[in-house]
Design a protein around this motif. Sequence first.
Motif, mmCIF file in Angstrom:
data_model
loop_
_atom_site.group_PDB
_atom_site.id
_atom_site.type_symbol
_atom_site.label_atom_id
_atom_site.label_comp_id
_atom_site.label_asym_id
_atom_site.label_seq_id
_atom_site.Cartn_x
_atom_site.Cartn_y
_atom_site.Cartn_z
ATOM 1 N N SER A 1 29.992 57.379 107.763
ATOM 2 C CA SER A 1 29.658 58.730 107.337
ATOM 3 C C SER A 1 30.649 59.235 106.286
ATOM 4 C CB SER A 1 29.649 59.681 108.538
ATOM 5 O OG SER A 1 30.916 59.678 109.182
ATOM 6 N N ALA A 2 31.857 58.677 106.281
ATOM 7 C CA ALA A 2 32.886 59.129 105.337
ATOM 8 C C ALA A 2 32.587 58.691 103.905
ATOM 9 C CB ALA A 2 34.249 58.610 105.771
ATOM 10 N N ASN A 3 31.908 57.545 103.734
ATOM 11 C CA ASN A 3 31.601 57.079 102.377
ATOM 12 C C ASN A 3 30.106 56.837 102.223
ATOM 13 O OD1 ASN A 3 31.238 54.756 103.831
ATOM 14 N ND2 ASN A 3 32.562 53.479 102.568
ATOM 15 N N GLU A 4 29.322 57.762 102.718
ATOM 16 C CA GLU A 4 27.863 57.630 102.757
ATOM 17 C C GLU A 4 27.278 57.159 101.437
ATOM 18 O OE1 GLU A 4 23.978 58.251 104.602
ATOM 19 O OE2 GLU A 4 25.969 58.439 105.511
ATOM 20 N N ASN A 5 27.703 57.757 100.330
ATOM 21 C CA ASN A 5 27.157 57.372 99.027
ATOM 22 C C ASN A 5 28.263 57.080 98.019
ATOM 23 O OD1 ASN A 5 24.326 57.336 99.286
ATOM 24 N ND2 ASN A 5 24.291 59.562 99.423
ATOM 25 N N THR A 6 29.349 56.516 98.484
ATOM 26 C CA THR A 6 30.462 56.227 97.590
ATOM 27 C C THR A 6 30.155 55.036 96.685
ATOM 28 O OG1 THR A 6 32.100 57.060 99.150
ATOM 29 C CG2 THR A 6 32.886 55.517 97.483
ATOM 30 N N VAL A 7 30.349 55.212 95.399
ATOM 31 C CA VAL A 7 30.278 54.120 94.426
ATOM 32 C C VAL A 7 31.656 54.032 93.781
ATOM 33 C CG1 VAL A 7 29.220 53.267 92.313
ATOM 34 C CG2 VAL A 7 27.832 54.473 94.000
ATOM 35 N N SER A 8 32.375 52.979 94.107
ATOM 36 C CA SER A 8 33.739 52.856 93.585
ATOM 37 C C SER A 8 33.786 52.115 92.266
ATOM 38 C CB SER A 8 34.626 52.146 94.608
ATOM 39 O OG SER A 8 34.100 50.866 94.909
ATOM 40 N N ASP A 9 32.834 51.214 92.033
ATOM 41 C CA ASP A 9 32.776 50.491 90.768
ATOM 42 C C ASP A 9 31.348 50.017 90.536
ATOM 43 O OD1 ASP A 9 32.528 47.494 91.692
ATOM 44 O OD2 ASP A 9 34.152 48.338 92.902
ATOM 45 N N ILE A 10 31.030 49.709 89.282
ATOM 46 C CA ILE A 10 29.678 49.284 88.912
ATOM 47 C C ILE A 10 29.758 48.054 88.005
ATOM 48 C CG2 ILE A 10 27.713 49.839 87.413
ATOM 49 C CD1 ILE A 10 27.212 51.104 89.934
ATOM 50 N N THR A 11 28.898 47.071 88.284
ATOM 51 C CA THR A 11 28.707 45.942 87.385
ATOM 52 C C THR A 11 27.270 45.994 86.864
ATOM 53 O OG1 THR A 11 30.256 44.542 88.602
ATOM 54 C CG2 THR A 11 28.705 43.437 87.141
ATOM 55 N N VAL A 12 27.100 45.878 85.533
ATOM 56 C CA VAL A 12 25.775 45.876 84.926
ATOM 57 C C VAL A 12 25.524 44.497 84.322
ATOM 58 C CG1 VAL A 12 24.275 46.896 83.173
ATOM 59 C CG2 VAL A 12 25.939 48.326 84.393
ATOM 60 N N LEU A 13 24.373 43.907 84.629
ATOM 61 C CA LEU A 13 23.974 42.604 84.096
ATOM 62 C C LEU A 13 22.599 42.762 83.469
ATOM 63 C CD1 LEU A 13 24.920 40.481 87.244
ATOM 64 C CD2 LEU A 13 26.277 40.702 85.158
ATOM 65 N N VAL A 14 22.471 42.411 82.192
ATOM 66 C CA VAL A 14 21.197 42.522 81.480
ATOM 67 C C VAL A 14 20.691 41.111 81.170
ATOM 68 C CG1 VAL A 14 20.011 43.479 79.475
ATOM 69 C CG2 VAL A 14 21.961 44.704 80.474
ATOM 70 N N PHE A 15 19.454 40.816 81.600
ATOM 71 C CA PHE A 15 18.845 39.502 81.387
ATOM 72 C C PHE A 15 17.596 39.668 80.522
ATOM 73 C CE2 PHE A 15 21.052 39.378 85.440
ATOM 74 C CZ PHE A 15 21.759 38.176 85.391
ATOM 75 N N ASP A 16 17.337 38.687 79.631
ATOM 76 C CA ASP A 16 16.129 38.753 78.804
ATOM 77 C C ASP A 16 14.946 38.154 79.557
ATOM 78 O OD1 ASP A 16 16.390 35.993 78.683
ATOM 79 O OD2 ASP A 16 17.077 35.959 76.594
ATOM 80 N N ASN A 17 13.816 37.988 78.863
ATOM 81 C CA ASN A 17 12.615 37.519 79.540
ATOM 82 C C ASN A 17 12.645 36.041 79.892
ATOM 83 O OD1 ASN A 17 12.292 36.412 77.021
ATOM 84 N ND2 ASN A 17 10.463 37.604 76.468
ATOM 85 N N THR A 18 13.688 35.333 79.487
ATOM 86 C CA THR A 18 13.886 33.951 79.950
ATOM 87 C C THR A 18 14.882 33.905 81.108
ATOM 88 O OG1 THR A 18 15.741 33.455 78.454
ATOM 89 C CG2 THR A 18 13.491 33.130 77.593
ATOM 90 N N ASN A 19 15.254 35.105 81.598
ATOM 91 C CA ASN A 19 16.200 35.256 82.717
ATOM 92 C C ASN A 19 17.622 34.844 82.359
ATOM 93 O OD1 ASN A 19 14.195 36.256 84.415
ATOM 94 N ND2 ASN A 19 13.639 34.215 85.167
ATOM 95 N N SER A 20 17.946 34.864 81.058
ATOM 96 C CA SER A 20 19.303 34.540 80.607
ATOM 97 C C SER A 20 20.080 35.828 80.373
ATOM 98 C CB SER A 20 19.246 33.731 79.312
ATOM 99 O OG SER A 20 18.605 32.491 79.532
ATOM 100 N N LEU A 21 21.379 35.780 80.668
ATOM 101 C CA LEU A 21 22.237 36.944 80.513
ATOM 102 C C LEU A 21 22.450 37.254 79.029
ATOM 103 C CD1 LEU A 21 24.038 38.924 82.235
ATOM 104 C CD2 LEU A 21 25.941 37.396 81.699
ATOM 105 N N ILE A 22 22.181 38.518 78.628
ATOM 106 C CA ILE A 22 22.385 38.904 77.225
ATOM 107 C C ILE A 22 23.332 40.098 77.102
ATOM 108 C CG2 ILE A 22 20.163 37.985 76.450
ATOM 109 C CD1 ILE A 22 19.073 40.856 76.522
ATOM 110 N N GLY A 23 23.852 40.586 78.190
ATOM 111 C CA GLY A 23 24.807 41.687 78.118
ATOM 112 C C GLY A 23 25.341 42.017 79.503
ATOM 113 N N SER A 24 26.586 42.501 79.547
ATOM 114 C CA SER A 24 27.170 42.837 80.844
ATOM 115 C C SER A 24 28.300 43.839 80.661
ATOM 116 C CB SER A 24 27.702 41.580 81.539
ATOM 117 O OG SER A 24 28.711 40.959 80.747
ATOM 118 N N LYS A 25 28.608 44.544 81.707
ATOM 119 C CA LYS A 25 29.693 45.525 81.668
ATOM 120 C C LYS A 25 30.169 45.770 83.098
ATOM 121 C CE LYS A 25 30.696 47.551 78.448
ATOM 122 N NZ LYS A 25 31.728 47.302 77.401
ATOM 123 N N TYR A 26 31.495 45.913 83.246
ATOM 124 C CA TYR A 26 32.082 46.271 84.538
ATOM 125 C C TYR A 26 32.809 47.596 84.396
ATOM 126 C CZ TYR A 26 35.213 46.305 88.587
ATOM 127 O OH TYR A 26 35.892 46.662 89.725
#
Length: 582
Positions: free
Chosen positions: A45-70
């Motif tokens: 209950s103390a961290n019900e919706n806590t987001v401490s960090d985010i990783t973003v992964l972008v894949f194209d239509n061949t399912n290959s990684l084309i961009g990312s960010k942490y």
Amino acid sequence: MCLCLFLASCAWEELPSAPQVSEDTTTVKLTFCINDGNQTRAITSANENTVSDITVLVFDNTNSLIGSKYVSSVAATSVSVPVTTRSATGCTIYAIANTGSSSYFAGVNTISKLNTMYTTLASADALESSGSTAGSTGALMIGKASANITTGGANQFAIPLYHQCSKFSFTITPASGVTITGYQLCNVPLSSYITDSHVPASASTVVGPPPAGTGSYGNFTAVSGLSQTTALSKTYYVYENLCGSNSNATSEALRNSSNAPTSASYLLVNAKGSNWTSTYRIYLGGVTNVATPLSDLTNFNVYRNLNYQCNITLGASGGNGDARVTYTATTASGRSNMYMGDAPIGNYLYSDGTNGTTFKSGQTVGIIFSSEVTQAQYDAGCRHGRALALKDAYSGSTCAWSNSYSSPYPNQTVHPYCQDFKTCFNDVSSGYDALSANSSYVGSSSNPAWYYCNNYSDGTTHSGSLVGRKWYLPSAGDWWDIMENLCTWTDPQKTTIKGMRTSPNGIGTYMISGLPSGVYYSTFDTKLTTASGTALNHGNYYWCASECDSSGAVLVYFNPSYVIVPCGCKNYGHYVRAVLAF
């Protein structure tokens, strides 16, 4: 509703696996929506919706990684996240929160690789105490969106985040006169895939064991010794358990051990009334995996990101409560501080901890004579009952309780002398307790009856619930249960024996006499010999772990026409047979 966080201007770190970006680039601004509706639940209950960090992964239509960010730190204010990538159609964008590391997805350059990644817990309660991964402040959350990324376009997409785990909450309400004595959540997975790519489209599809393997299940610590007479509530956080369904479970009452998949998760609840104790088994699941979950009693899957709520009513008679409760209600013997297991009396016990009505060569270790276990046995993980060995523990004719006439019990202050039938009946602890109270005592050949029981071998390799279980010298109460539960009595004889449970009559007198010669134990003996065991020696006494005084211990004697429980000198020779709690 959604709590939307616009992520921007934090401490950025490029993932090591991010590819080289071409000149045709665009900045993707992402809106992450942490779903705060009926489905999503957090780790505490103390961290019900806590987001401490985010990783973003972008894949194209061949399912290959084309961009990312942490993003290493997420503020609770409106911010935005620019992710540099190239224009592409049919893209898939993943947002994963609370990994605690910028290198967590190093080497991931395709969606296929991402879908093989999983997290593993050291114990069932580690989600609540430690989060999903080392260094994380909360539960892993995952979001996914499809998008077309265009040069010069707005390229801002909403990505709801959902939890990798689920929440199981229950409230137990006992009827008047009912006491909740304990509970335990059992057989929950200790590993889970990060993405939901393995969740089956149909509940009837069994995914198989957790990603870490068939042994990757665990139990939460059992809560015991309660005396709760009012409503009790508890919440657990668990990984998904994709164990499948059973079309036979068409009603709540049919969601029982006969219909549940082998790897299904369940809650055990122990309760008692004035003259009974019961163990209730409640299986998790029972709903569909859709936006608004619907009841599906055949479904035993536990899906990620769902809030399972179970309201359990314990009826006054030991089982007439909520229909979702699968239970075994057994009238207790009347002893205090006992727990009821689920072992059927009279069944053969097998080396893997299971039981059945037929003898299995090379697997049968004994005959179940009681479904009760003591407090100490319960605390040691015994949940089923007690069993009698198929053969005597000593290969010769007789052996002493101890070679010393005055050798005391390892801890006599705990177990009083048994000088009447009532005390004999109530002592079901002295034999088992000596294993931990004084292991050197039971392991010494100077105490032969103890020694031979402690070293008894049933000729099998124990597994399942028998791992670590040791044979021991039975107490007077163990022998009482063997006599009362495994021998065949007429109704008047049974009534006489039960009446002796509280009798102040001194030992050495007949417990029951005038019996038809040998009839009462003949079926019992046949069951032993059918299992390649040996019948009890009915012309001799058997030792009990219980003392009757400083120099004597209790004996039992199954004569063809009577039963007697006398006291014998500890250094005299008699027969020994071991018992086991499991």
